[in-house]
Enzyme design. Structure first.
Site, PDB file in Angstrom:
ATOM      1  N   PHE A 221       0.867  -1.192   0.000  1.00  0.00           N
ATOM      2  CA  PHE A 221       0.000   0.000   0.000  1.00  0.00           C
ATOM      3  C   PHE A 221       0.895   1.230   0.000  1.00  0.00           C
ATOM      4  CE2 PHE A 221      -2.444   3.537   1.403  1.00  0.00           C
ATOM      5  CZ  PHE A 221      -3.724   3.304   0.921  1.00  0.00           C
ATOM      6  N   ASP A 330       9.270   3.107   1.775  1.00  0.00           N
ATOM      7  CA  ASP A 330       8.078   3.842   2.208  1.00  0.00           C
ATOM      8  C   ASP A 330       7.869   3.591   3.698  1.00  0.00           C
ATOM      9  OD1 ASP A 330       5.514   4.613   2.906  1.00  0.00           O
ATOM     10  OD2 ASP A 330       4.559   3.837   1.091  1.00  0.00           O
ATOM     11  N   LYS A 361       2.128  10.300   8.638  1.00  0.00           N
ATOM     12  CA  LYS A 361       1.530   9.726   9.854  1.00  0.00           C
ATOM     13  C   LYS A 361       2.213  10.225  11.136  1.00  0.00           C
ATOM     14  CE  LYS A 361      -0.513   5.633   7.771  1.00  0.00           C
ATOM     15  NZ  LYS A 361      -1.922   5.495   8.029  1.00  0.00           N
ATOM     16  N   THR A 385       1.683  24.105  -3.634  1.00  0.00           N
ATOM     17  CA  THR A 385       1.407  25.353  -2.910  1.00  0.00           C
ATOM     18  C   THR A 385       2.029  25.347  -1.518  1.00  0.00           C
ATOM     19  OG1 THR A 385      -0.721  25.493  -4.031  1.00  0.00           O
ATOM     20  CG2 THR A 385      -0.401  26.926  -2.124  1.00  0.00           C
TER      21      THR A 385
HETATM   22  O1  PSZ Z   1      -7.432   3.474   3.270  1.00  0.00           O
HETATM   23  C1  PSZ Z   1      -6.485   4.295   3.228  1.00  0.00           C
HETATM   24  O2  PSZ Z   1      -6.387   5.209   2.405  1.00  0.00           O
HETATM   25  C2  PSZ Z   1      -5.379   4.117   4.167  1.00  0.00           C
HETATM   26  S1  PSZ Z   1      -5.524   3.160   5.501  1.00  0.00           S
HETATM   27  C3  PSZ Z   1      -3.941   3.342   5.920  1.00  0.00           C
HETATM   28  C4  PSZ Z   1      -3.290   4.117   5.059  1.00  0.00           C
HETATM   29  C5  PSZ Z   1      -4.127   4.595   4.055  1.00  0.00           C
HETATM   30  N1  PSZ Z   1      -1.970   4.316   5.120  1.00  0.00           N
HETATM   31  C6  PSZ Z   1      -1.351   5.282   4.337  1.00  0.00           C
HETATM   32  C7  PSZ Z   1      -0.056   4.965   3.680  1.00  0.00           C
HETATM   33  C8  PSZ Z   1       0.757   3.890   4.094  1.00  0.00           C
HETATM   34  O3  PSZ Z   1       0.392   3.098   5.097  1.00  0.00           O
HETATM   35  C9  PSZ Z   1       1.950   3.659   3.416  1.00  0.00           C
HETATM   36  C10 PSZ Z   1       2.850   2.553   3.824  1.00  0.00           C
HETATM   37  N2  PSZ Z   1       2.297   4.446   2.391  1.00  0.00           N
HETATM   38  C11 PSZ Z   1       1.550   5.473   1.982  1.00  0.00           C
HETATM   39  C12 PSZ Z   1       0.359   5.757   2.603  1.00  0.00           C
HETATM   40  C13 PSZ Z   1      -0.455   6.918   2.112  1.00  0.00           C
HETATM   41  O4  PSZ Z   1      -0.495   7.900   3.056  1.00  0.00           O
HETATM   42  P1  PSZ Z   1      -1.715   8.951   3.076  1.00  0.00           P
HETATM   43  O5  PSZ Z   1      -2.931   8.196   3.499  1.00  0.00           O
HETATM   44  O6  PSZ Z   1      -1.268   9.973   4.064  1.00  0.00           O
HETATM   45  O7  PSZ Z   1      -1.833   9.487   1.709  1.00  0.00           O
END
Ligand code: PSZ
Length: 503
Positions: A221, A330, A361, A385
């Site tokens: 992910f 990541d 996070k 921005t």
């Molecule tokens: O359902 C969702 O969109 C979720 S639930 C948990 C996440 C997103 N985690 C975000 C995440 C991550 O765990 C890793 C390893 N890489 C990138 C991301 C993306 O981060 P955000 O959500 O801040 O864009």
């Protein structure tokens, strides 16, 4: 106030842990009584006051909001004025021990007193309300703020960074940094950009828009924006109906647990997956779509807390180097301390730093660290921005200070040991319900015997006052804050034991 909290804790230990009468509880009770709570006046334990969760107030708020928004993913409305430390309080007054912390993104739990204090400083308040376009007009103290926060905890060997707003945005821009680096290598030293490149990129054509690809792993992910989503392979619901790019996808190791009983099979699994990685790189390079970079999580989080060995990561780095691809780690979910080291990849003893490490996070601001050669050589090539938010960096500065002052990484390690020992014991006691406990620090998961069992465990834990989460097909994951202490861990284990005994 402090004495008060100690007494509360002692009462709690006697009431909840000893009264439960479990052997594990009795063994740890003496140790617990002397333990200093990190958050004064935290609730002494969970308290459930409604027959079901969400309760009636949560349900009516959901009804109200659903007139305006899509709300299918909403679990519960919380009262953030009453939530404190490791505890959330919902709008119905239920108090739950939170081992999920907003999908792993609350480093110091709720309403940490040192973070609240930041609001008493007028300069900080001005930084919170005057949000600049950081790529063009940073404030006087921006460099200092970065040095005291992000640079104070930068992964070994990485001295440069770029701030961004969220995890997806960090990965997406890291991809761009990789492509520019790759193109510069191809052009060779001193080469200039041609008119043809400038014109062709405007209409999405080569050579200005090169057909570079990025290798990702099944189960990964990396976010939901277009490039990130192409590299994401954890759940169909994330990807359905969205066009994607033809990028290589390699298998991520699938280990058998307990690890010590399956060393040979797991090493063979590493070997097979790495072979696929190299094959795919050769294949994509050969067909004119060069693999500019590889993106990987140190522990696949959303995909089910899938771990790979340090040797796997060391070999992956060698493969990347051999083939001229960048290695992007990541750390959006693993970074910021939950594994007991500030960065999870520090567990892998890589001979040199990865090329790029993304974060968000627990780091409060998004962004990435990189080697110098991954900084664009012109302005406005990686830009937007806000490019992050000074308010978040001010808070991170305080978070980093508290992590050091309160030895929170040691706390995570200690707490992780309690959880791992307890879970391993429960896994032996209830093999029909749970298995495959795995983790580093408090970044821990175990599997239910199937998806329905996992869902039942998460649901029943909630009704006993523990807010946990699932990941992958059948895992329960723990993502407590860094202020989660051994007495919280024991409380969690007691509740889990009681859930398992009732299944
Ligand atoms: O359902 C969702 O969109 C979720 S639930 C948990 C996440 C997103 N985690 C975000 C995440 C991550 O765990 C890793 C390893 N890489 C990138 C991301 C993306 O981060 P955000 O959500 O801040 O864009």
């Amino acid at each position: 106030m402090y004495r008060n909290a100690i007494n509360q804790l002692k009462n709690h230990v006697t009431r909840n842990t000893l009264a439960a009468g479990s052997v594990r509880g009795q063994q740890t009770a003496a140790k617990l009584a002397n333990q200093r709570p990190l958050i004064a006046n935290e609730p002494s334990g969970p308290m459930i006051v409604t027959d079901s969760i969400p309760g009636p107030v949560s349900n009516s708020k959901l009804e109200e909001l659903s007139q305006i928004q899509e709300t299918h993913s909403i679990q519960l409305f919380l009262d953030y004025n009453r939530s404190l430390g490791n505890y959330i309080v919902d709008v119905d007054g239920n108090i739950l021990l939170d081992v999920y912390t907003q999908i792993s993104s609350m480093p110091l739990g709720y309403s940490h007193p040192d973070l609240l204090k930041l609001l008493n400083n007028a300069d900080n308040v001005r930084s919170f309300i005057n949000r600049p376009a950081l790529g063009a007009f940073p404030g006087t103290d921006w460099a200092d703020r970065l040095k005291n926060s992000l640079m104070a905890v930068s992964p070994p060997g990485l001295q440069h960074l770029c701030t961004m707003a969220c995890g997806s945005c960090s990965n997406e821009n890291a991809f761009k940094a990789i492509y520019m680096w790759y193109r510069n290598k191809e052009r060779g030293p001193g080469a200039t950009v041609t008119q043809e490149e400038l014109e062709s990129c405007m209409v999405n054509k080569q050579p200005g828009s090169p057909p570079y690809t990025l290798l990702s792993f099944m189960g990964a992910f990396h976010g939901r924006t277009m490039g990130c989503l192409t590299a994401t392979h954890s759940k169909a619901i994330h990807k359905l109906d969205i066009p994607s790019i033809d990028w290589p996808m390699a298998p991520f190791p699938k280990y058998k647990y307990p690890l010590e009983e399956h060393t040979r099979e797991n090493a063979e699994e590493d070997r097979k997956c790495l072979e696929m990685v190299e094959d795919l790189i050769h294949q994509y390079n050969k067909k004119g779509t060069p693999v500019a970079g590889i993106i990987i999580e140190p522990i696949q989080a959303e995909g089910g807390d899938n771990h790979a060995s340090p040797e796997f990561f060391q070999n992956l780095q060698q493969i990347a180097k051999r083939n001229g691809s960048a290695l992007l780690i990541d750390e959006v979910q693993t970074g910021g301390g939950p594994t007991g080291k500030f960065w999870a990849h520090e567990h892998f003893n890589l001979p040199e730093a990865p090329d790029i490490v993304t974060f968000s996070k627990k780091m409060l601001t998004g962004g990435y660290y990189c080697k110098k050669e991954f900084l664009p050589t012109q302005g406005y090539r990686i830009y937007n921005t806000w490019m992050g938010d000074p308010g978040k960096v001010i808070m991170l500065e305080e978070v980093v200070r508290v992590i050091k002052r309160d030895n929170l990484l040691e706390n995570v390690q200690e707490c992780g040991d309690v959880l791992m020992k307890g879970l391993n014991a429960l896994e032996k006691q209830y093999p029909q319900h749970i298995n495959s406990t795995r983790g580093r620090g408090t970044f821990i998961a175990f599997d239910g015997s199937d998806a329905a069992k996992r869902d039942a465990i998460v649901g029943k834990l909630k009704m006993k006052g523990i807010h946990s989460g699932g990941c992958g097909d059948k895992a329960v994951r723990l993502r407590p804050a860094l202020i989660f202490q051994p007495h919280h861990a024991n409380m969690f284990l007691d509740k889990l034991e009681s859930v398992l005994s009732e299944l």
